[in-house]
Design a protein around this motif. Sequence first.
Motif, short mmCIF file in Angstrom:
data_model
loop_
_atom_site.label_atom_id
_atom_site.label_comp_id
_atom_site.label_asym_id
_atom_site.label_seq_id
_atom_site.Cartn_x
_atom_site.Cartn_y
_atom_site.Cartn_z
N PHE A 173 0.86 -1.18 0.00
CA PHE A 173 0.00 0.00 0.00
C PHE A 173 0.90 1.23 0.00
CE2 PHE A 173 -1.94 -3.44 2.38
CZ PHE A 173 -3.15 -3.61 1.72
N LEU A 174 0.75 2.08 -0.99
CA LEU A 174 1.51 3.33 -1.08
C LEU A 174 0.56 4.51 -0.96
CD1 LEU A 174 3.86 2.58 -4.14
CD2 LEU A 174 4.41 2.39 -1.70
N SER A 175 1.01 5.55 -0.28
CA SER A 175 0.17 6.74 -0.17
C SER A 175 0.26 7.62 -1.42
CB SER A 175 0.53 7.57 1.07
OG SER A 175 1.85 8.04 0.97
N ASP A 176 1.30 7.37 -2.25
CA ASP A 176 1.49 8.16 -3.46
C ASP A 176 2.17 7.30 -4.53
OD1 ASP A 176 2.09 9.97 -5.48
OD2 ASP A 176 3.16 11.37 -4.17
N SER A 207 0.84 -7.47 -5.17
CA SER A 207 -0.12 -6.44 -5.54
C SER A 207 0.40 -5.13 -4.96
CB SER A 207 -1.50 -6.72 -4.94
OG SER A 207 -2.00 -7.95 -5.39
N CYS A 208 0.20 -4.03 -5.67
CA CYS A 208 0.63 -2.73 -5.18
C CYS A 208 -0.46 -1.72 -5.54
CB CYS A 208 1.96 -2.33 -5.80
SG CYS A 208 2.60 -0.75 -5.19
N VAL A 209 -0.99 -1.05 -4.52
CA VAL A 209 -2.06 -0.09 -4.76
C VAL A 209 -1.78 1.22 -4.04
CG1 VAL A 209 -3.82 -1.87 -5.11
CG2 VAL A 209 -3.44 -0.95 -2.83
N GLU A 210 -2.31 2.29 -4.60
CA GLU A 210 -2.27 3.58 -3.92
C GLU A 210 -3.53 3.69 -3.08
OE1 GLU A 210 -1.09 7.58 -5.74
OE2 GLU A 210 -3.27 7.74 -5.62
N VAL A 211 -3.36 4.17 -1.86
CA VAL A 211 -4.50 4.36 -0.97
C VAL A 211 -4.57 5.82 -0.55
CG1 VAL A 211 -4.50 1.98 -0.13
CG2 VAL A 211 -3.12 3.69 1.04
N ALA A 212 -5.72 6.24 -0.09
CA ALA A 212 -5.91 7.64 0.28
C ALA A 212 -5.09 8.03 1.50
CB ALA A 212 -7.39 7.92 0.54
N ARG A 213 -4.96 7.08 2.44
CA ARG A 213 -4.25 7.41 3.68
C ARG A 213 -3.86 6.11 4.37
NH1 ARG A 213 -6.57 11.18 8.52
NH2 ARG A 213 -4.55 11.68 9.42
N LEU A 214 -2.71 6.14 5.06
CA LEU A 214 -2.23 5.00 5.83
C LEU A 214 -2.11 5.40 7.30
CD1 LEU A 214 0.47 3.76 3.33
CD2 LEU A 214 -1.55 2.48 4.05
N PRO A 215 -2.08 4.41 8.21
CA PRO A 215 -1.94 4.74 9.63
C PRO A 215 -0.73 5.65 9.88
CG PRO A 215 -2.38 2.40 9.36
CD PRO A 215 -2.16 2.96 7.99
N ASP A 258 -0.12 8.38 8.85
CA ASP A 258 0.23 9.12 7.63
C ASP A 258 1.57 8.70 7.04
OD1 ASP A 258 -2.14 10.68 7.40
OD2 ASP A 258 -1.43 11.92 9.06
N VAL A 259 1.89 7.40 7.15
CA VAL A 259 3.13 6.90 6.56
C VAL A 259 2.98 6.81 5.05
CG1 VAL A 259 3.76 5.67 8.66
CG2 VAL A 259 2.53 4.45 6.84
N LYS A 260 4.10 6.57 4.38
CA LYS A 260 4.11 6.48 2.92
C LYS A 260 3.90 5.07 2.40
CE LYS A 260 7.47 10.27 2.68
NZ LYS A 260 7.02 11.24 1.69
N VAL A 261 4.18 4.03 3.26
CA VAL A 261 4.15 2.65 2.78
C VAL A 261 3.73 1.69 3.88
CG1 VAL A 261 6.64 2.39 3.22
CG2 VAL A 261 5.51 0.86 1.60
N GLU A 262 3.00 0.68 3.50
CA GLU A 262 2.64 -0.44 4.38
C GLU A 262 2.72 -1.70 3.53
OE1 GLU A 262 -1.03 -2.06 7.21
OE2 GLU A 262 -1.15 -0.06 6.33
N ILE A 263 3.27 -2.76 4.12
CA ILE A 263 3.40 -4.03 3.40
C ILE A 263 2.93 -5.16 4.30
CG2 ILE A 263 4.95 -5.65 2.20
CD1 ILE A 263 6.88 -3.31 1.72
N GLU A 264 2.17 -6.08 3.72
CA GLU A 264 1.80 -7.33 4.40
C GLU A 264 2.23 -8.49 3.51
OE1 GLU A 264 -2.45 -6.69 4.75
OE2 GLU A 264 -2.82 -7.88 2.98
N VAL A 265 2.53 -9.63 4.15
CA VAL A 265 3.00 -10.78 3.37
C VAL A 265 2.33 -12.06 3.84
CG1 VAL A 265 5.28 -9.78 2.88
CG2 VAL A 265 4.98 -11.21 4.91
N ILE A 266 2.37 -13.03 2.94
CA ILE A 266 2.00 -14.41 3.24
C ILE A 266 3.24 -15.24 2.90
CG2 ILE A 266 0.49 -16.36 2.69
CD1 ILE A 266 -1.58 -14.24 1.72
N ALA A 267 3.63 -16.12 3.83
CA ALA A 267 4.86 -16.89 3.62
C ALA A 267 4.69 -18.32 4.07
CB ALA A 267 6.02 -16.26 4.39
#
Length: 125
Positions: free
Chosen positions: A76-79, A102-110, A112-121
């Motif tokens: 998730f990217l803010s920009d 998958s990579c998407v732009e979102v309106a806002r993250l917790p 106000d960070v620029k990036v959030e990543i989640e994974v499955i492993a």
Amino acid sequence: MNIVNTKKAPAAIGPYVQGVVVNNLFYSSGQIPLTAEGTLVEGTIEEQTHQVFANLKAVLEEAGASLETVVKATVFLSDMNEFVPFNEVYGEYFSVHKPARSCVEVARLPKDVKVEIEVIALVRA
């Protein structure tokens, strides 16, 4: 289901856990650029992405997994204008092994960070 919790990554800041293992799969919560002590890493997308990967590596290790066993990443990217510098850092961590993503732009993250990543492993047997 096994709950994953490590002091080497920031504690959950809400009603969730750092991750869970179900069968042989680890599912992480989204990691943002907080240090293990809970300090926000401000600065460039590159600096924030490096901290997110430090957090991911810590929870993966606690779960018995690693970046090399990640099968899917959701970003998730803010920009989306910061995609290129983000992707350069991402490529440092997934250079040989490349999971689905998958990579998407979102309106806002917790926070106000620029990036959030989640994974499955996959978890080592």
